[in-house]
Design an enzyme around this catalytic site. Structure first.
Site, PDB file in Angstrom:
ATOM      1  N   SER A   1       9.944  19.133   9.582  1.00  0.00           N
ATOM      2  CA  SER A   1       8.978  18.052   9.705  1.00  0.00           C
ATOM      3  C   SER A   1       8.555  17.459   8.353  1.00  0.00           C
ATOM      4  CB  SER A   1       7.784  18.578  10.492  1.00  0.00           C
ATOM      5  OG  SER A   1       6.875  17.562  10.766  1.00  0.00           O
TER       6      SER A   1
ATOM      7  N   ALA B   1      -5.657  13.799  14.538  1.00  0.00           N
ATOM      8  CA  ALA B   1      -5.997  12.810  13.510  1.00  0.00           C
ATOM      9  C   ALA B   1      -4.794  12.538  12.608  1.00  0.00           C
ATOM     10  CB  ALA B   1      -7.175  13.310  12.689  1.00  0.00           C
TER      11      ALA B   1
ATOM     12  N   ASP C   1       7.795  12.461  14.352  1.00  0.00           N
ATOM     13  CA  ASP C   1       6.901  12.688  15.494  1.00  0.00           C
ATOM     14  C   ASP C   1       5.441  12.383  15.156  1.00  0.00           C
ATOM     15  OD1 ASP C   1       6.389  14.921  13.972  1.00  0.00           O
ATOM     16  OD2 ASP C   1       6.938  16.379  15.512  1.00  0.00           O
TER      17      ASP C   1
ATOM     18  N   ASP D   1       6.492  10.683   9.730  1.00  0.00           N
ATOM     19  CA  ASP D   1       6.753  11.899   8.946  1.00  0.00           C
ATOM     20  C   ASP D   1       8.263  12.193   8.974  1.00  0.00           C
ATOM     21  OD1 ASP D   1       7.060  12.891  11.503  1.00  0.00           O
ATOM     22  OD2 ASP D   1       6.106  14.807  11.079  1.00  0.00           O
TER      23      ASP D   1
ATOM     24  N   SER E   1      -4.640  28.250   8.502  1.00  0.00           N
ATOM     25  CA  SER E   1      -3.513  27.357   8.810  1.00  0.00           C
ATOM     26  C   SER E   1      -2.478  28.104   9.646  1.00  0.00           C
ATOM     27  CB  SER E   1      -2.872  26.889   7.506  1.00  0.00           C
ATOM     28  OG  SER E   1      -1.551  26.448   7.752  1.00  0.00           O
ATOM     29  N   GLY E   2      -1.812  27.379  10.530  1.00  0.00           N
ATOM     30  CA  GLY E   2      -0.727  27.980  11.307  1.00  0.00           C
ATOM     31  C   GLY E   2       0.625  27.737  10.656  1.00  0.00           C
TER      32      GLY E   2
HETATM   33  C1  16G Z   1       2.158  21.652  13.196  1.00  0.00           C
HETATM   34  C2  16G Z   1       1.813  21.041  14.531  1.00  0.00           C
HETATM   35  C3  16G Z   1       0.783  19.958  14.362  1.00  0.00           C
HETATM   36  C4  16G Z   1      -0.442  20.525  13.669  1.00  0.00           C
HETATM   37  C5  16G Z   1      -0.062  21.213  12.385  1.00  0.00           C
HETATM   38  C6  16G Z   1      -1.245  21.973  11.850  1.00  0.00           C
HETATM   39  C7  16G Z   1       3.262  20.684  16.434  1.00  0.00           C
HETATM   40  C8  16G Z   1       4.509  20.064  16.930  1.00  0.00           C
HETATM   41  N1  16G Z   1       2.994  20.469  15.157  1.00  0.00           N
HETATM   42  O1  16G Z   1       2.751  20.713  12.350  1.00  0.00           O
HETATM   43  O2  16G Z   1       0.446  19.486  15.627  1.00  0.00           O
HETATM   44  O3  16G Z   1      -1.365  19.513  13.395  1.00  0.00           O
HETATM   45  O4  16G Z   1       0.974  22.147  12.622  1.00  0.00           O
HETATM   46  O5  16G Z   1      -0.886  22.661  10.702  1.00  0.00           O
HETATM   47  O6  16G Z   1       2.538  21.345  17.158  1.00  0.00           O
HETATM   48  P1  16G Z   1      -1.837  23.750  10.085  1.00  0.00           P
HETATM   49  O7  16G Z   1      -2.026  24.822  11.107  1.00  0.00           O
HETATM   50  O8  16G Z   1      -1.131  24.175   8.851  1.00  0.00           O
HETATM   51  O9  16G Z   1      -3.129  23.056   9.775  1.00  0.00           O
HETATM   52 MG    MG Z   2       6.727  16.214  12.397  1.00  0.00          MG
END
Ligand code: 16G
Ligand code: MG
Length: 542
Positions: free
Chosen positions: A64, A371, A280, A276, A498-499
């Site tokens: 991404s 957002a 998406d 991006d 963060s995920g």
């Molecule tokens: C991923 C997610 C996006 C989310 C982002 C948060 C999908 C397809 N993509 O890119 O929706 O906003 O993670 O990232 O679910 P973070 O957990 O590092 O803040």
């Molecule tokens: Mg993306």
């Protein structure tokens, strides 16, 4: 199933000992060098999931908006949705198993999920434009074939296009043809039909500038452009011929730095947008006559789309429920506008498209956007059937509104957020309503906000509740945040691990940029102190 053959083949994609990776918010993501074994194993897992669901499963190779040297992989479930959570756990187990244990873990998943080894399997594969993606997608194919799965390699695709292909293949053609032509034809026909309704007195000069983040979006928009060449002129920037993927450009850069991407020729008041790296996400922006930059993020997009859908529903006179789904990152002004001015119910879920998507499915029509520009609108199957019937039965203005809704249903990629289809919907709505980007922007004024990152030893010490708006642990953190928020006007702040990165994210908004910056800084300090910060203490940047 020949687990010995799997084991032998796996030796060509050996896992570096001790390397543990997690299936995160959107699959596995890290430096491309560490991913070969993950790709092979996700090929294996896709075969199991396909056998279990008796459906086609998708495997997308992309990272991404991450830097070019990273890569990643995610699996797509039968209805074009993100992989089910229980299978995310299997993915993490399979990816983490040391070489000698891997066939055993595979067998355990089969047993747990009652996978019939005799069942046929079909997997479709897509990849983005990263230099590492082609080789990595071959490793996925290696995993699929060693388990006897059939596959189709689509090669270069945007992530949403692969979601679309999976959904098409599992819905017996009802959703569309599972080819690039099928995708282009479906979207462009709906766009042309919808914009036919534009009155001649409207804005004749319909053109938009697109920053493609030097990614796959550029290739796919070029492929598509001739389908709607008369309705909209699309000028591409950062199309991958020169710059690096996502470097100083793309939706994530524009949203997080709140400034225009490099490589885009912006004239004042011109409508511009950024995709991006895997197309998406989308955000819009313009620069005004004084040179000020204005961002129209996912929240503004959700507002434009839901208000238009609400108008169409009012015209038709059917009482269908419409709801908007956001995350904690939604600007407070957007939530207030939606609830108080538009009188639309708004819900908040955890970050990550799958959470928003599932909530949105509870409504007849659910509009969801993060957002950061990731979102779409989903229509329940019953609503789709009903609206298609109304479009045939109703006449005059009501009939026209129903036909427009049908086109909008066809335009949205209902499997997931899709920058191309979102852009076409937005362009069509602006044309139909005769709105300039400035008028759209003026619907409400964003509260100034700031996002920061804090490094901690183990981000899992932070747990959250209430759709990530409240921290449960470590003790005292939420109380400290509450005390800080009280010092500012119209203020709100939250923190979450963060995920996708090994950091804690901090968000703050307030009545002025200075207050938002101060509050974000002060919250980062308490995170650093109470959640085991490492490295340098957060420094004020104002
Ligand atoms: C991923 C997610 C996006 C989310 C982002 C948060 C999908 C397809 N993509 O890119 O929706 O906003 O993670 O990232 O679910 P973070 O957990 O590092 O803040
Ligand atoms: Mg993306």
């Amino acid at each position: 199933m020949d687990l010995e053959a799997v084991s032998k083949r796996s030796a060509f994609h050996a896992k570096p000992q001790g390397l543990i990776l997690q299936y995160g918010t959107a699959g596995f993501r890290t430096n491309a060098q560490h991913l070969d074994h993950i790709m092979f194993r996700m090929g294996l897992l896709a075969v199991l999931r396909s056998k279990q669901t008796r459906s086609t499963i998708g495997v997308m190779v992309t990272a991404s908006h991450n830097p070019e040297e990273d890569n990643g992989v995610k699996l797509i479930d039968p209805l074009g949705e993100m992989l089910a959570p229980s299978w995310e756990e299997h993915a993490t187990c399979l990816a983490s198993a040391e070489e000698q244990d891997m066939p055993g873990v595979l067998g355990a998943i089969m047993e747990k999920e009652a996978v019939d080894p005799q069942q046929a399997a079909f997997v479709v594969i897509g990849r983005d434009t990263r230099p590492s993606s082609e080789k990595l997608s071959q490793s996925v194919i290696d995993g699929v074939t060693v388990l006897g799965g059939q596959f189709h390699d689509y090669g270069l695709l945007t992530t949403p296009q692969l979601h679309y292909m999976v959904y098409c293949r599992n819905s017996g053609g009802r959703y569309g043809k599972a080819t690039i032509e099928g995708y282009c034809q479906k979207l462009s026909k709906a766009f042309v039909d919808l914009t036919k309704q534009v009155s001649c007195s409207g804005d004749e000069n319909r053109s938009v500038k697109v920053d493609c983040a030097n990614g796959i979006g550029a290739l796919k928009l070029k492929e598509m452009a001739h389908y709607f060449s008369q309705g909209l002129s699309v000028q591409l920037f950062n199309d991958g011929t020169e710059g690096r993927l996502n470097h100083l450009c793309g939706a994530d850069f524009v949203k997080s730095h709140q400034k225009p991407p490099q490589g885009m020729e912006m004239k004042s008041d011109e409508r511009c947008c950024s995709f991006d790296g895997d197309a998406d996400r989308i955000v819009y922006y313009y620069s005004d006559a004084d040179g000020h930059f204005h961002l129209l993020d996912g929240d503004k997009i959700a507002t434009l789309i839901s208000s238009f859908l609400k108008e169409l529903l009012l015209e038709i006179g059917e009482s269908l429920s419409i709801g908007v789904v956001q995350t904690a990152y939604a600007n407070g002004s957007s939530t207030r506008y939606l609830e108080e001015v538009m009188k639309v119910p708004v819900y908040c879920t955890k970050t990550g498209v799958k959470h928003l998507h599932h909530k949105a499915q509870e409504f007849d029509i659910g509009v969801y956007f993060e957002a950061n520009g990731h979102g779409t609108a989903v229509f329940s199957e019953a609503v789709e059937v009903k609206i298609k019937r109304l479009a045939q039965e109703l006449e005059d203005e009501k009939g026209k509104a129903a036909k427009m809704l049908v086109s909008i249903i066809d335009l949205f990629n209902q499997a997931t957020g899709d920058a191309i289809s979102d852009m076409l919907v937005i362009e069509a709505i602006l044309a139909l309503k005769g709105l300039t980007v400035q008028q759209w922007d003026a619907l409400y004024v964003d509260l100034p906000n700031r996002q920061l990152k804090v490094k901690v030893a183990d981000r899992r010490v932070i747990s959250t509740t209430d759709a990530e708006r409240q921290a449960l642990t470590p003790p005292g953190l939420q109380e400290a945040i509450n005390d800080l928020v009280k010092k500012y006007k119209l203020a709100r702040a939250f923190v979450r691990p963060s995920g996708t990165e090994d950091i804690v994210r901090v968000y703050a908004e307030a009545d002025s940029q200075e207050s938002a910056d101060r509050l974000a800084y002060e919250v980062s300090l308490v995170v650093f102190q109470l959640a085991g910060g490492i490295g340098e203490k957060p420094q004020p940047s104002f």
